[in-house]
Scaffold this active site. Sequence first.
Site, mmCIF file in Angstrom:
data_model
loop_
_atom_site.group_PDB
_atom_site.id
_atom_site.type_symbol
_atom_site.label_atom_id
_atom_site.label_comp_id
_atom_site.label_asym_id
_atom_site.label_seq_id
_atom_site.Cartn_x
_atom_site.Cartn_y
_atom_site.Cartn_z
ATOM 1 N N ASP A 1 -1.715 6.967 -6.209
ATOM 2 C CA ASP A 1 -1.877 5.910 -5.221
ATOM 3 C C ASP A 1 -2.097 4.572 -5.924
ATOM 4 O O ASP A 1 -3.036 4.423 -6.701
ATOM 5 C CB ASP A 1 -3.058 6.233 -4.310
ATOM 6 C CG ASP A 1 -3.284 5.170 -3.264
ATOM 7 O OD1 ASP A 1 -2.292 4.592 -2.779
ATOM 8 O OD2 ASP A 1 -4.451 4.892 -2.924
ATOM 9 N N ASP B 1 0.824 -1.204 0.000
ATOM 10 C CA ASP B 1 0.000 0.000 0.000
ATOM 11 C C ASP B 1 0.860 1.256 0.000
ATOM 12 O O ASP B 1 1.533 1.545 0.987
ATOM 13 C CB ASP B 1 -0.904 -0.029 1.235
ATOM 14 C CG ASP B 1 -1.857 1.145 1.299
ATOM 15 O OD1 ASP B 1 -2.010 1.855 0.282
ATOM 16 O OD2 ASP B 1 -2.466 1.359 2.362
#
Length: 511
Positions: A387, A169
């Site tokens: 992201d 992540d």
Amino acid sequence: MAQPAERSLLLLLVLLSPFVASAGVAKLNSSSPLFGIEFPPFNTAVADTGCDGKLVAAEEAGDERTQPASLSPSLKLHMTRRAAAAGRTRKDSVLDSAQKDAARIETMRRRASSARPGGERAPAAYSPRRALSERLVATVESGVAVGSGEYLMDVYVGTPPRRFRMIMDTGSDLNWLQCAPCLDCFEQRGPVFEPAASSSYRNVNCGDRRCSLVAPPEAPRACRRPGEDPCPYYYWYGDQSNTTGDLALESFTVNLTAPGASRRVDGVVFGCGHRNRGLFHGAAGLLGLGRGPLSFASQLRAVYGHTFSYCLVDHGSDVGSKVVFGEDPLLLAHPRLNYTAFAPASSPADTFYYVQLRGVLVGGELLNISSDTWGVSKDGSGGTIIDSGTTLSYFAEPAYRVIRQAFVERMSRSYPLITDFPVLNPCYNVSGVERPEVPELSLVFADGAVWDFPAENYFIRLDDGIMCLAVLGTPRSGMSIIGNFQQQNFHVVYDLQENRLGFAPRRCAEV
């Protein structure tokens, strides 16, 4: 949170077919792959090992305050995409993924706010250790098989090392695993981490300066014995997703792309989570790659340098992916490698990788979007981040309305508009059309850099002949997010030495 119908559609990207762009108008097709990520050089002691825990770290003796003498070539990790888990329908996967995406966006909004209730504290200054001269590359897998839209990486933790599958992540920092005793945990595949079974496990004491990098639980324990008492932490991800436990140090070993090769990193700070809740879909924990000092990328920085990159293959592919820590010579020599500077992050949200947008081009025309739409407000909301953990791309609501209308006006009238399709908008009936033509989409950055996208990166084609724009609005946060669907088949590099983001078109399955 989005309504159930909305949630269901957001995770489609994991299962959707991509498109092929051609000269002039971008065209869509239905075949695609998914490629990986390369992790750059960043942190502590590293050793060659066969994952049997017998080899000692190879860090050279010396003062930790000295600057790295030489950095190793990049370390490459491999990541593969798998078919959906048996018994799970596409609808099931879509519902789960959409729910995760919605929770993630809410988390980002809260984490970027100056009034956040938890998360990391301000980073402390760390002196890099002496670095090795090689890069790190390891294996990563798609999370589709466990119902997750993220990418998973096999990490061997402890001595002797035991295998755990962790979510990667870039939008968070803390590395953590579900740990025994597991007082309140979600279901995962395989056993939880047993601190007592590892000879290299050590708690971070509450008097350690690293303890100040995490938020304490809502009812913090008093630090009565700074040199002995453990450091408790609480890390939230939005809604009910969170982890609570003790901050600790361990040896992490990752498999490399070379057959039989692996690398061990000693003294990695991670969270030993005893109470964990959220949509983590069977994973054992999470490997953070954000900008903060506790992320896996940041902790490896002194070993592999200040650069890491990844290349994501098309959604729906079972082709492997790679993550590279360290500089990739082939990427740096790419003739179409382009850079844009990272924008200053708001101080409370040092986790995120902000870029500064100036505008959006649709069909080659700069849209009329106020420059105020792209700024970061005083409370930390707004701005644009890149992201890898968010699937679709999201734009602040004022910008999204303009972008959506631009596509409606410029799309060919030969594709009937579908007005009642849930969540995604606009959507078109393209049944029988092998390569639909759509207006081109580009992002223009404040420093003049332009990121041009092929049609398969911003339109989703469904099995029933429906094609939808893979972009949504974020009315609450005002934050814009360049998600992983829009990044597929680009080699994306995070250069924290020069404070810039690089991107180059590439068939990621061939990297």
